[in-house]
Design an enzyme around this catalytic site. Structure first.
Site, PDB file in Angstrom:
ATOM      1  N   ARG A 165     -51.586  15.268  74.672  1.00 19.74           N
ATOM      2  CA  ARG A 165     -52.079  13.940  74.739  1.00 19.74           C
ATOM      3  C   ARG A 165     -51.109  13.070  75.565  1.00 19.74           C
ATOM      4  O   ARG A 165     -51.715  12.040  76.359  1.00 19.74           O
ATOM      5  CB  ARG A 165     -52.032  13.164  73.158  1.00 19.74           C
ATOM      6  N   LYS A 184     -47.509  15.107  59.715  1.00 21.89           N
ATOM      7  CA  LYS A 184     -45.915  15.409  59.696  1.00 21.89           C
ATOM      8  C   LYS A 184     -45.183  14.672  58.386  1.00 21.89           C
ATOM      9  O   LYS A 184     -44.514  15.258  57.766  1.00 21.89           O
ATOM     10  CB  LYS A 184     -45.351  14.501  60.988  1.00 21.89           C
ATOM     11  N   ASP A 213     -49.104  19.637  65.923  1.00 15.86           N
ATOM     12  CA  ASP A 213     -48.993  18.413  66.390  1.00 15.86           C
ATOM     13  C   ASP A 213     -48.050  18.374  67.717  1.00 15.86           C
ATOM     14  O   ASP A 213     -48.211  17.580  68.556  1.00 15.86           O
ATOM     15  CB  ASP A 213     -48.293  17.352  65.375  1.00 15.86           C
ATOM     16  N   SER A 229     -51.624  12.778  63.768  1.00 17.27           N
ATOM     17  CA  SER A 229     -50.438  13.118  64.058  1.00 17.27           C
ATOM     18  C   SER A 229     -49.360  12.640  63.091  1.00 17.27           C
ATOM     19  O   SER A 229     -48.396  13.392  62.910  1.00 17.27           O
ATOM     20  CB  SER A 229     -50.218  12.610  65.744  1.00 17.27           C
ATOM     21  N   HIS A 259     -42.610   5.070  58.554  1.00 16.65           N
ATOM     22  CA  HIS A 259     -42.839   5.710  59.710  1.00 16.65           C
ATOM     23  C   HIS A 259     -43.450   4.217  60.578  1.00 16.65           C
ATOM     24  O   HIS A 259     -44.171   3.382  60.255  1.00 16.65           O
ATOM     25  CB  HIS A 259     -43.992   6.630  59.836  1.00 16.65           C
TER      26      HIS A 259
END
Ligand code: URA
Length: 433
Positions: free
Chosen positions: A167, A186, A160, A182, A81
């Site tokens: 957010r 995931k 999320d 967050s 990520h």
């Protein structure tokens, strides 16, 4: 406990219990707790932070707010990520490459928002490419091919989905416990058993300085540890775009170049480094140099490109774009952005390059906007290059002049050509742990 009491407790800097976190998140997802109370709690967390234990509880609660995948696979399931940047197309190359090297990559990605691009938008510039896989399609493709790249369905980490949107409009994105929960909720829900985090650092990243990037990297590894999800963080430079292409379809073309063993050197280097870290995390290799050689060989001998083709086929896309990239949306007009002086190129604000592409229609101002996959930028020079007056620095690919003035004004503030060469940052800055 009343939601207002939980907000008050965090406002006053106290530690929330697991029951309080679970009750609040559960209430928010079910709609019992309104946005205004959730906003207040997010801001209290922004100012007072969370302990590693609170962050882990929050992450687990968010992960369990919807469907989770327990994927059985012969392959080690490792994902990557990125915290987001400009021209960051690494996932498009790395996911098929890691699969070609023997890993399983269950990659659930996001869309671009703000100045950063999104993997899903880039993939969707491939005609027909479907990012909405059913759970069965996802599992089958992952088992048979070793990689699937998809978007977040409504029942996937709904906490999320709601909290991220909130957010985004309440100024609470850049908050370490909220970023960690967050991202990792995931990754854990998608079935990954390990995650390599590319923590971007520089003017094009959420974390502009090294202290912020280090704090985020430590937060991610600590939260992963508490969740029993091994996380390795690599801090990488985002003080100038990665590669030359900034946009959507043009980033797919550059990714295909890289999958053929060509492409820009920085893009290849970072992709190999992160893929090698994934191979170590999945215990397919035990030494970083050997892992990098293995990844480089799979780029150079066409194995990764072959998986990329198959992934397009599996997900309903037009596979002919691999050999005929002109079949991707590229019906744009081009003008040059020229240097007004002699000297050395410097990127003074990389974020503004992302905003310059957004102004043309390559990104979104708000989440409901649609994007134009054809438009974008080609960077013709890199920081530190010697430049002559009148030399083109950027090709601007626009549609009928849309956004071109705004784009030029962002480029004016992003790029300077000056007499002194800039200090250049290393591409791979640091690894944690
Ligand atoms: N990406 C995410 O998934 N979450 C964030 O909070 C920021 C970037």
């Amino acid at each position: 406990m009343l939601p207002a009491e939980i907000i008050r407790k965090k406002r006053d800097g106290s530690i929330l219990s697991s029951g309080e976190i679970e009750e609040f998140i559960g209430g928010y997802v079910s709609g019992e707790i309104p946005d205004y109370q959730a906003s207040a709690l997010l801001m209290a967390i922004f100012f007072n932070g969370m302990t590693p234990e609170e962050t882990a509880i929050m992450t687990r609660t968010m992960m369990n707010s919807g469907r989770t995948y327990d994927l059985s696979s012969d392959r080690p399931l490792i994902d990557k990520h990125s915290t987001g940047g400009v021209g960051d197309k690494v996932s498009l190359i790395l996911a098929p490459l890691a699969a070609a090297c023997g890993l399983g990559v269950p990659m659930v990605s996001g869309r671009g928002l703000g100045h950063t691009g999104g993997t899903l938008d880039k993939l969707e510039s491939i005609p027909g490419f479907n990012v909405h896989l059913t759970p069965d399609e996802f599992k089958k493709q992952l088992t048979k091919l070793g990689v699937a790249m998809l978007g977040q369905s409504d029942d996937f980490v709904p906490a999320d989905k709601k909290m991220y949107a909130l957010r985004d409009v309440t100024g609470t994105v850049e908050c370490i416990p909220l970023l960690c929960s967050s991202i990792l909720s995931k990754k854990a829900a998608s079935g990954a058993r390990g995650v390599v985090m590319d923590v971007k650092c520089g003017s094009g990243a959420f974390m502009a300085d090294i202290e912020g990037a280090r704090a985020l990297a430590h937060g991610l590894t600590a939260t992963g540890k508490a969740l029993d999800l091994p996380v390795r963080a690599v801090i990488t430079d985002m003080s100038q775009p990665l590669g030359a292409a900034v946009g959507n379809a043009n980033e797919v073309i550059e990714s295909i170049d890289c999958l053929r063993g060509d492409g820009p050197a920085d893009l290849r280097e970072i992709t190999l480094e992160l893929t090698a870290e994934m191979l170590l995390l999945g215990e397919l290799e035990s030494d970083i140099s050997t892992a990098k050689e293995k990844a480089a060989a799979a780029l150079d001998d066409g194995k990764a490109l072959d998986i990329f083709r198959k992934m397009i086929e599996w997900q309903g896309g037009d596979v002919s774009i691999v050999d005929n990239p002109q079949r991707l949306p590229c019906d744009y007009e081009t003008v040059e952005f020229l240097s007004e002086s002699d000297g050395y190129m410097n990127v003074t604000n990389c974020r503004d390059i992302g905003l310059a592409a957004l102004a043309l229609g390559a990104g979104r101002r708000k989440s409901s906007d649609s994007i134009d996959p054809a438009v974008g930028l080609t960077m013709l020079a890199r920081a530190g290059d010697r430049i002559s007056k009148g030399q083109p620095l950027v090709n601007i690919h626009h549609r009928a002049g849309n956004g071109i003035e705004e784009c030029r004004s962002y480029l004016d503030s992003a790029l300077t050509v000056s007499t002194d060469p800039p200090l250049l940052q290393r591409l791979i800055i640091e690894k944690i742990p």
